[in-house]
Design a protein around this motif. Structure first.
Motif, PDB file in Angstrom:
ATOM      1  N   GLU A   1       5.256   0.721   7.099  1.00  0.00           N
ATOM      2  CA  GLU A   1       4.681   1.897   6.427  1.00  0.00           C
ATOM      3  C   GLU A   1       5.791   2.817   5.906  1.00  0.00           C
ATOM      4  O   GLU A   1       5.797   3.211   4.737  1.00  0.00           O
ATOM      5  N   VAL A   2       6.722   3.144   6.801  1.00  0.00           N
ATOM      6  CA  VAL A   2       7.786   4.095   6.423  1.00  0.00           C
ATOM      7  C   VAL A   2       8.687   3.484   5.345  1.00  0.00           C
ATOM      8  O   VAL A   2       9.038   4.136   4.354  1.00  0.00           O
ATOM      9  N   ALA A   3       9.044   2.188   5.552  1.00  0.00           N
ATOM     10  CA  ALA A   3       9.942   1.542   4.587  1.00  0.00           C
ATOM     11  C   ALA A   3       9.263   1.434   3.223  1.00  0.00           C
ATOM     12  O   ALA A   3       9.881   1.697   2.189  1.00  0.00           O
ATOM     13  N   GLY A   4       7.976   1.078   3.216  1.00  0.00           N
ATOM     14  CA  GLY A   4       7.243   0.970   1.945  1.00  0.00           C
ATOM     15  C   GLY A   4       7.224   2.304   1.212  1.00  0.00           C
ATOM     16  O   GLY A   4       7.555   2.382   0.028  1.00  0.00           O
ATOM     17  N   PHE A   5       6.886   3.352   1.930  1.00  0.00           N
ATOM     18  CA  PHE A   5       6.816   4.674   1.298  1.00  0.00           C
ATOM     19  C   PHE A   5       8.197   5.086   0.780  1.00  0.00           C
ATOM     20  O   PHE A   5       8.326   5.597  -0.341  1.00  0.00           O
ATOM     21  N   ALA A   6       9.232   4.835   1.591  1.00  0.00           N
ATOM     22  CA  ALA A   6      10.594   5.236   1.204  1.00  0.00           C
ATOM     23  C   ALA A   6      11.040   4.490  -0.057  1.00  0.00           C
ATOM     24  O   ALA A   6      11.621   5.089  -0.969  1.00  0.00           O
ATOM     25  N   VAL A   7      10.746   3.189  -0.110  1.00  0.00           N
ATOM     26  CA  VAL A   7      11.142   2.404  -1.293  1.00  0.00           C
ATOM     27  C   VAL A   7      10.353   2.859  -2.521  1.00  0.00           C
ATOM     28  O   VAL A   7      10.917   3.039  -3.607  1.00  0.00           O
TER      29      VAL A   7
ATOM     30  N   TYR B   1       0.851  -1.200   0.000  1.00  0.00           N
ATOM     31  CA  TYR B   1       0.000   0.000   0.000  1.00  0.00           C
ATOM     32  C   TYR B   1       0.884   1.247   0.000  1.00  0.00           C
ATOM     33  O   TYR B   1       0.692   2.187  -0.776  1.00  0.00           O
ATOM     34  N   TYR B   2       1.922   1.246   0.881  1.00  0.00           N
ATOM     35  CA  TYR B   2       2.768   2.441   1.006  1.00  0.00           C
ATOM     36  C   TYR B   2       3.763   2.575  -0.143  1.00  0.00           C
ATOM     37  O   TYR B   2       4.153   3.691  -0.482  1.00  0.00           O
TER      38      TYR B   2
ATOM     39  N   ALA C   1      18.124  -6.855  -7.127  1.00  0.00           N
ATOM     40  CA  ALA C   1      18.663  -7.764  -6.104  1.00  0.00           C
ATOM     41  C   ALA C   1      18.499  -7.168  -4.705  1.00  0.00           C
ATOM     42  O   ALA C   1      18.122  -7.880  -3.767  1.00  0.00           O
ATOM     43  N   VAL C   2      18.763  -5.866  -4.575  1.00  0.00           N
ATOM     44  CA  VAL C   2      18.655  -5.216  -3.256  1.00  0.00           C
ATOM     45  C   VAL C   2      17.201  -5.248  -2.774  1.00  0.00           C
ATOM     46  O   VAL C   2      16.919  -5.587  -1.616  1.00  0.00           O
ATOM     47  N   ILE C   3      16.277  -4.914  -3.673  1.00  0.00           N
ATOM     48  CA  ILE C   3      14.860  -4.854  -3.269  1.00  0.00           C
ATOM     49  C   ILE C   3      14.344  -6.264  -2.926  1.00  0.00           C
ATOM     50  O   ILE C   3      13.642  -6.449  -1.924  1.00  0.00           O
TER      51      ILE C   3
ATOM     52  N   THR D   1      12.511   4.957  -5.310  1.00  0.00           N
ATOM     53  CA  THR D   1      12.757   4.429  -6.660  1.00  0.00           C
ATOM     54  C   THR D   1      12.070   5.324  -7.698  1.00  0.00           C
ATOM     55  O   THR D   1      12.623   5.551  -8.777  1.00  0.00           O
ATOM     56  N   ALA D   2      10.897   5.865  -7.362  1.00  0.00           N
ATOM     57  CA  ALA D   2      10.202   6.752  -8.313  1.00  0.00           C
ATOM     58  C   ALA D   2      11.041   8.001  -8.594  1.00  0.00           C
ATOM     59  O   ALA D   2      11.032   8.521  -9.714  1.00  0.00           O
ATOM     60  N   LEU D   3      11.796   8.458  -7.601  1.00  0.00           N
ATOM     61  CA  LEU D   3      12.665   9.635  -7.809  1.00  0.00           C
ATOM     62  C   LEU D   3      13.788   9.327  -8.803  1.00  0.00           C
ATOM     63  O   LEU D   3      14.315  10.226  -9.441  1.00  0.00           O
ATOM     64  N   LEU D   4      14.133   8.041  -8.906  1.00  0.00           N
ATOM     65  CA  LEU D   4      15.153   7.650  -9.892  1.00  0.00           C
ATOM     66  C   LEU D   4      14.568   7.579 -11.305  1.00  0.00           C
ATOM     67  O   LEU D   4      15.303   7.410 -12.267  1.00  0.00           O
TER      68      LEU D   4
END
Ligand code: FE2
Ligand code: FE2
Length: 214
Positions: free
Chosen positions: A111-117, A58-59, A198-200, A121-124
């Motif tokens: 929640e925080v980790a989902g949003f950050a990932v 969700y996040y 691989a990291v994700i 990645t979207a910023l890339l």
């Protein structure tokens, strides 16, 4: 946009709906034995980790939309996948209540980790966001398949169990659709695709391991 069904299509659809309704009625009329303590112990971590995973998903989509939602071509696609994640999360939150499972204590982290990932990645770029979706949904698709294999070892005469399997199979199918959408939208053209992937994937596997337990 609504699709016009031909008369034959409409008849087929009505027949399918009737058949589905009959199957559902048959399933709910099925004699149901109570789950054993051992079976409940097996189900609890499954439901806990699945709820946590859907919180993360969700996040992730929320983060992707925060960054890329202004793109008129991407927005409907991301929104559709996000809406499905909302439905998945509702399914597992209902199951947590129904089975009185202790939810993961780490929900704020998911929640925080989902949003950050998702946002990171979207910023890339769009391709990296899609590579994130491709990696996450690969791991989650396998995870749901592993659970279905494990549940197949329990005798199928309990309606809660039948319901849980149906939910997991539905989520698995939609996660794999998300994977295919991401690949069709240039996931594999992301910069450093294999390292990112691989990291994700490793991050998801670690989160699954933790959320089953904590
Ligand atoms: Fe999901
Ligand atoms: Fe998904």
């Amino acid at each position: 946009m609504s699709m016009q069904l031909s008369p034959i299509g409409a008849i087929a659809r009505r027949a399918l709906t009737t058949a589905t309704r009959q199957a559902t009625t048959a399933a709910s009329a099925m004699p149901s034995r109570p789950l054993t303590a051992e079976e409940k112990e097996k189900l609890a971590p499954m439901i806990r980790v699945d709820q946590s995973g859907e919180v993360g998903a969700y996040y992730i989509y929320k983060g992707q939309i925060a960054v890329l939602g202004h793109d008129p071509n991407l927005r409907p696609l991301l929104q559709e996948m996000w809406d499905q994640e909302k439905k998945h999360l509702k399914y597992f939150s209902d199951l947590v209540g129904h089975h009185r499972v202790r939810p993961s204590l780490l929900r704020p982290i998911w929640e925080v980790a989902g949003f950050a990932v998702g946002a990171g990645t979207a910023l890339l770029g769009k391709e990296a966001a899609m590579a994130c979706t491709e990696a996450v949904e690969t791991v989650i698709g396998h995870h749901y398949n592993d659970q279905l294999r494990e549940l197949a070892t329990i005798k199928d005469d309990n309606e809660d169990l039948v319901h849980l399997k149906k939910i997991i199979a539905e989520c698995r199918d939609e996660e794999l659709e998300h994977h295919d959408i991401a690949v069709a939208h240039d996931a594999q053209r992301a910069p450093f695709h294999s390292a990112l992937s691989a990291v994700i994937k490793q991050g998801c596997k670690t989160a699954i391991w933790i959320a089953e337990r904590v």
